[in-house]
Structure formats: C-alpha cells, structure tokens
Design a protein around this motif. Sequence first.
Motif, PDB file in Angstrom:
ATOM      1  N   TYR B  42      -9.267  -0.707   4.580  1.00 52.63           N
ATOM      2  CA  TYR B  42      -7.960  -1.341   4.341  1.00 52.63           C
ATOM      3  C   TYR B  42      -7.360  -0.836   3.034  1.00 52.63           C
ATOM      4  CZ  TYR B  42      -6.239  -5.582   1.774  1.00 52.63           C
ATOM      5  OH  TYR B  42      -5.632  -6.472   0.950  1.00 52.63           O
ATOM      6  N   LYS B  43      -8.228  -0.645   2.031  1.00 57.51           N
ATOM      7  CA  LYS B  43      -7.729  -0.140   0.748  1.00 57.51           C
ATOM      8  C   LYS B  43      -7.345   1.332   0.840  1.00 57.51           C
ATOM      9  CE  LYS B  43      -9.451  -3.400  -2.506  1.00 57.51           C
ATOM     10  NZ  LYS B  43     -10.077  -3.648  -3.787  1.00 57.51           N
ATOM     11  N   LYS B  44      -8.086   2.078   1.652  1.00 55.72           N
ATOM     12  CA  LYS B  44      -7.744   3.491   1.838  1.00 55.72           C
ATOM     13  C   LYS B  44      -6.381   3.608   2.510  1.00 55.72           C
ATOM     14  CE  LYS B  44     -10.236   7.649   2.483  1.00 55.72           C
ATOM     15  NZ  LYS B  44     -11.592   7.934   2.078  1.00 55.72           N
ATOM     16  N   GLY B  45      -6.133   2.720   3.485  1.00 56.76           N
ATOM     17  CA  GLY B  45      -4.833   2.695   4.155  1.00 56.76           C
ATOM     18  C   GLY B  45      -3.718   2.432   3.165  1.00 56.76           C
ATOM     19  N   ILE B  46      -3.935   1.457   2.284  1.00 54.26           N
ATOM     20  CA  ILE B  46      -2.929   1.142   1.253  1.00 54.26           C
ATOM     21  C   ILE B  46      -2.689   2.359   0.366  1.00 54.26           C
ATOM     22  CG2 ILE B  46      -2.601  -0.148  -0.894  1.00 54.26           C
ATOM     23  CD1 ILE B  46      -3.648  -2.582   0.403  1.00 54.26           C
ATOM     24  N   ALA B  47      -3.801   3.047  -0.010  1.00 54.95           N
ATOM     25  CA  ALA B  47      -3.672   4.198  -0.919  1.00 54.95           C
ATOM     26  C   ALA B  47      -2.870   5.324  -0.269  1.00 54.95           C
ATOM     27  CB  ALA B  47      -5.055   4.688  -1.328  1.00 54.95           C
ATOM     28  N   ILE B  48      -3.100   5.539   1.048  1.00 52.66           N
ATOM     29  CA  ILE B  48      -2.358   6.597   1.744  1.00 52.66           C
ATOM     30  C   ILE B  48      -0.881   6.227   1.826  1.00 52.66           C
ATOM     31  CG2 ILE B  48      -2.061   7.728   3.986  1.00 52.66           C
ATOM     32  CD1 ILE B  48      -5.148   7.497   4.287  1.00 52.66           C
ATOM     33  N   PHE B  49      -0.606   4.952   2.135  1.00 53.72           N
ATOM     34  CA  PHE B  49       0.769   4.470   2.226  1.00 53.72           C
ATOM     35  C   PHE B  49       1.453   4.609   0.863  1.00 53.72           C
ATOM     36  CE2 PHE B  49       3.774   0.816   3.231  1.00 53.72           C
ATOM     37  CZ  PHE B  49       4.517   1.567   4.110  1.00 53.72           C
ATOM     38  N   ASP B  50       0.713   4.280  -0.188  1.00 52.82           N
ATOM     39  CA  ASP B  50       1.203   4.421  -1.559  1.00 52.82           C
ATOM     40  C   ASP B  50       1.632   5.867  -1.824  1.00 52.82           C
ATOM     41  OD1 ASP B  50       0.495   3.145  -4.657  1.00 52.82           O
ATOM     42  OD2 ASP B  50       0.474   5.305  -4.459  1.00 52.82           O
ATOM     43  N   LEU B  53       4.858   6.644   0.080  1.00 52.80           N
ATOM     44  CA  LEU B  53       5.999   5.992  -0.568  1.00 52.80           C
ATOM     45  C   LEU B  53       6.407   6.734  -1.829  1.00 52.80           C
ATOM     46  CD1 LEU B  53       5.426   2.140  -0.313  1.00 52.80           C
ATOM     47  CD2 LEU B  53       7.157   3.513   0.806  1.00 52.80           C
ATOM     48  N   ARG B  54       5.403   7.258  -2.561  1.00 52.08           N
ATOM     49  CA  ARG B  54       5.719   7.994  -3.782  1.00 52.08           C
ATOM     50  C   ARG B  54       6.527   9.247  -3.470  1.00 52.08           C
ATOM     51  NH1 ARG B  54       3.291   5.974  -8.393  1.00 52.08           N
ATOM     52  NH2 ARG B  54       1.936   4.347  -7.594  1.00 52.08           N
ATOM     53  N   LEU B  55       6.169   9.941  -2.390  1.00 53.76           N
ATOM     54  CA  LEU B  55       6.927  11.132  -1.999  1.00 53.76           C
ATOM     55  C   LEU B  55       8.367  10.754  -1.664  1.00 53.76           C
ATOM     56  CD1 LEU B  55       4.361  13.133   0.175  1.00 53.76           C
ATOM     57  CD2 LEU B  55       4.945  13.429  -2.229  1.00 53.76           C
ATOM     58  N   PHE B 114      -2.921  10.836  -9.454  1.00 57.19           N
ATOM     59  CA  PHE B 114      -3.613   9.541  -9.558  1.00 57.19           C
ATOM     60  C   PHE B 114      -3.612   8.840  -8.204  1.00 57.19           C
ATOM     61  CE2 PHE B 114      -2.369  10.467 -13.882  1.00 57.19           C
ATOM     62  CZ  PHE B 114      -3.517  10.147 -14.587  1.00 57.19           C
ATOM     63  N   SER B 115      -2.504   8.986  -7.478  1.00 53.87           N
ATOM     64  CA  SER B 115      -2.423   8.388  -6.145  1.00 53.87           C
ATOM     65  C   SER B 115      -3.469   9.019  -5.224  1.00 53.87           C
ATOM     66  CB  SER B 115      -1.020   8.601  -5.581  1.00 53.87           C
ATOM     67  OG  SER B 115      -0.888   7.984  -4.346  1.00 53.87           O
ATOM     68  N   ILE B 116      -3.662  10.345  -5.373  1.00 52.92           N
ATOM     69  CA  ILE B 116      -4.666  11.032  -4.549  1.00 52.92           C
ATOM     70  C   ILE B 116      -6.065  10.545  -4.919  1.00 52.92           C
ATOM     71  CG2 ILE B 116      -5.713  13.292  -4.080  1.00 52.92           C
ATOM     72  CD1 ILE B 116      -2.857  14.461  -4.395  1.00 52.92           C
ATOM     73  N   VAL B 117      -6.304  10.343  -6.221  1.00 52.34           N
ATOM     74  CA  VAL B 117      -7.606   9.797  -6.651  1.00 52.34           C
ATOM     75  C   VAL B 117      -7.845   8.448  -5.978  1.00 52.34           C
ATOM     76  CG1 VAL B 117      -8.858   8.822  -8.624  1.00 52.34           C
ATOM     77  CG2 VAL B 117      -7.724  11.030  -8.844  1.00 52.34           C
ATOM     78  N   HIS B 123     -11.932   2.190  -4.199  1.00 48.00           N
ATOM     79  CA  HIS B 123     -12.418   1.034  -4.961  1.00 48.00           C
ATOM     80  C   HIS B 123     -12.298   1.203  -6.468  1.00 48.00           C
ATOM     81  CE1 HIS B 123     -13.856  -1.139  -1.518  1.00 48.00           C
ATOM     82  NE2 HIS B 123     -14.290   0.007  -1.043  1.00 48.00           N
ATOM     83  N   ALA B 124     -11.832   2.387  -6.905  1.00 45.28           N
ATOM     84  CA  ALA B 124     -11.691   2.612  -8.347  1.00 45.28           C
ATOM     85  C   ALA B 124     -10.521   1.787  -8.863  1.00 45.28           C
ATOM     86  CB  ALA B 124     -11.452   4.092  -8.616  1.00 45.28           C
ATOM     87  N   THR B 125     -10.764   0.935  -9.866  1.00 43.75           N
ATOM     88  CA  THR B 125      -9.679   0.097 -10.386  1.00 43.75           C
ATOM     89  C   THR B 125      -8.940   0.768 -11.536  1.00 43.75           C
ATOM     90  OG1 THR B 125     -11.339  -1.018 -11.706  1.00 43.75           O
ATOM     91  CG2 THR B 125     -10.602  -2.146  -9.722  1.00 43.75           C
ATOM     92  N   GLY B 126      -9.588   1.727 -12.214  1.00 46.43           N
ATOM     93  CA  GLY B 126      -8.970   2.380 -13.365  1.00 46.43           C
ATOM     94  C   GLY B 126      -7.636   3.023 -13.034  1.00 46.43           C
ATOM     95  N   PRO B 127      -7.625   4.044 -12.148  1.00 43.73           N
ATOM     96  CA  PRO B 127      -6.347   4.702 -11.834  1.00 43.73           C
ATOM     97  C   PRO B 127      -5.329   3.747 -11.211  1.00 43.73           C
ATOM     98  CG  PRO B 127      -8.124   5.495 -10.425  1.00 43.73           C
ATOM     99  CD  PRO B 127      -8.752   4.681 -11.488  1.00 43.73           C
ATOM    100  N   ARG B 128      -5.814   2.784 -10.431  1.00 44.62           N
ATOM    101  CA  ARG B 128      -4.937   1.809  -9.784  1.00 44.62           C
ATOM    102  C   ARG B 128      -4.218   0.956 -10.840  1.00 44.62           C
ATOM    103  NH1 ARG B 128      -2.759   1.815  -5.303  1.00 44.62           N
ATOM    104  NH2 ARG B 128      -4.669   2.472  -4.259  1.00 44.62           N
TER     105      ARG B 128
END
Lengths: 207, 207
Positions: B42-50, B53-55, B114-117, B123-128
């Motif tokens: 679910y978090k990976k899905g959010i990251a891809i969507f993020d 959206l950035r593009l 950072f979005s790619i990271v 699960h990494a909270t730092g870049p997020r």
Amino acid sequence: MQNSESTTINVAETKKETKGKAPLLAAPMATSSAVVETKGGYKKGIAIFDFILRLCAIAATLAATVAMGTTEQTLPFFTQFFQFQASYDDFLTFQFFVIANAIVTGYLVLSIPFSIVCIVRPHATGPRLLLIIFDIVMVALATAAASSAAAIVYLAHNGNSSANWNAICQQFTDFCQSVSGAVVGSFVAVVIFVFLVVLSAFALRKN
Amino acid sequence: MQNSESTTINVAETKKETKGKAPLLAAPMATSSAVVETKGGYKKGIAIFDFILRLCAIAATLAATVAMGTTEQTLPFFTQFFQFQASYDDFLTFQFFVIANAIVTGYLVLSIPFSIVCIVRPHATGPRLLLIIFDIVMVALATAAASSAAAIVYLAHNGNSSANWNAICQQFTDFCQSVSGAVVGSFVAVVIFVFLVVLSAFALRKN
C-alpha cells in the motif's frame, strides 16, 4: 522435604521458561516498552505545542478578520454628487480575505478538541491524520487570502504606471494602514499553520 | 522405546511452549508480519502515485512559468512619445509569480530522486519526512504566487471603480489571456501539491 522439592522444581521450571523466552520475548519487550515511553513523551510534547500554536493562530486569524472587516474610511472632503469613501467590500479580494479568514478561524476553533485528543492519546493516528489533512487545505486557503490581499495592498500603496492605476494610499491613509495590518496578521497565521503541519508530520512518523 | 519416549517428551515440550507463547508472542508476530506485508504494498502504491503527481506538477508549474515569463503585448497604435505596451515585468506581482514558480519547478525536479527512494524503500521515513516538510513550504509559495497573480488578473479584467482603476483587458486581450492561463496552471499545481502532502501524511503514519 516434599515441600522443598516442589519449590526447587518450581524454580527450575521458571528458570527454564525465562531462559527459553529471553531471546524471543523478554529482551524485545523491554526495549520496545522503553522506546514507547520516550517516544510517548516526545509526541505528547509535540501535541501540547500543537495546541498552543493553534491558540496563537486563532488570535492571528481572528485579528486579521476583524481588522479587515471593520475597515472603512470616509474622506473629510466631498463633491456635490460624490463622497470619497473606501471600504473593504469595495474590493472583491478583501471580501474573499474576510470570508477565508473567518473560515480558517472557525476551523481552528473546531480543531481544538481534536488537538486535545492528541495530547491525551499521543499515539492515536486517526485524529492526527484528520488534523494534518484539513490543516494543509487551510494553509492553502489562508495563503491565498493573505497573498491576494497583499497584492492589492501593494497596488494601493504604489499604484502601477503601465496600467495607469494610481496609488490610493495618499488619500486613504487609515484604510491602507488597517488593511496592511490585517494582511500581516494573516501571514503570521500562515507561518504558524506551516509549523503545525510540519509538527504533525513528525508526530505521525512511525516509531 | 527410549527414543519414542524422548520424542513424546519433545512433543509435549513444544506443545507446552507454543501453548505458553501463543497469546504472548506467536499470534502477534503472525499478524504484525502480515500487516507489514500489506502496508508495504500500500505504501509502495502511494510512493508511485506520489512520483506521477510530481511529474504532473512539474508540467503545470513549468507551463505557468513559461506562459507568464513570455507574456508581452504591444498594441498596434502609439502616440508620438509613448507606445502602449504591456509586459509581465510591469507588474511586481507577475515577476514574483515567475520567480516563485521557477523555484517550485526547480524544487520539484530536485525532489524526484527522493520520490524514487520512497518507491524503492516504502518504509523509510527519512526521505518521506524531508519531502513533506519542503512540500508544505512549496504549497505556501505556489499558492501565494497563484493567488496574488489571480488578484491582479481579476483587477485587469474588471477594474475597480472605487479606486478608479480601469480594466486594461479591453485593450490588452492577448496579454490578459496568456496571464490568466498561467494563473490557472499555477492553481492546478497547488491542488496537486495539496494531494502530495496528504499522500505523504498517509504514507508516514505508523504501522
């Protein structure tokens, strides 16, 4: 003798049990509970700070709304047909400013109970997530109100020669002063809101 | 016989062990690992969507910057001493619009890695956390640019009778059209940014 034997057996059993569990359960439990303790305190601190910032933001937006909403100036000279008067509702942007700041103030008052819930239960993510989502929308609304009003105030102070718009602040000094004050108050609220969202993000991150 | 006895003892021991642990360790372990599995997806899905959206936001802010930055119109009639010309840099607000949107575009391009990271390590909270803090500042900047420009564009279209500011869009039609387009593009970017922060907040919440 029977009694002492039973006790030794009991001791051995409990020893074995703790030995068997030690690497699996006891050690992680101890560390995780310690982490929860410290994180709980840190999150409670964030929640209290969040509450205080919300009170400051209420003061700022309320002051901005009232300052803008009561702004009106009638100049002491007038012609036969026209009296020179400036009111905030002559400018659509200033009307938007008052409405937007009133909405933001109302939201802030409604958000206070949720902020208190976050103090009482620092680990609850539900109210925290609710607050951050509405906060970010309110950041956009408050910024839009403040900066559009700022653009008009700048124009009122300086005018624009290309568009042939004259500065009106030479005549309406009190009007301009009061409006500028309201804009400043609104920008203070925006800065507080940005801090609120950043704080919520820190409080949301997983332990 | 000795062998079989030892096995039965072993069985009994493991049974007792699992029984003893079941409510304490085994059950929570199983559920938490399952939760981590599903949350990871679910978090990976959010990251891809993020990332997507950035593009989109880059496209919107870049278009707004270019549309505003190249806006200039010279009217086909002129007097002996003066040529009627409107350019974006006649208005301080529009200059701010171009600069702010350029900054936002630059930030978005820099945030892509950072979005790619975040996609690779959901699960990494730092870049997020880094992204959400800068995103919220950029929401404020982009909203300020868009809404202050919108206030001026509204004035250019409608004028203001109280301040005796005339609508200039009757003369400078192309100028107004291009500037309005840039403002719309910038507001699209703001909406995308708000979504980005909300998504990041969901991704940040602890498992």
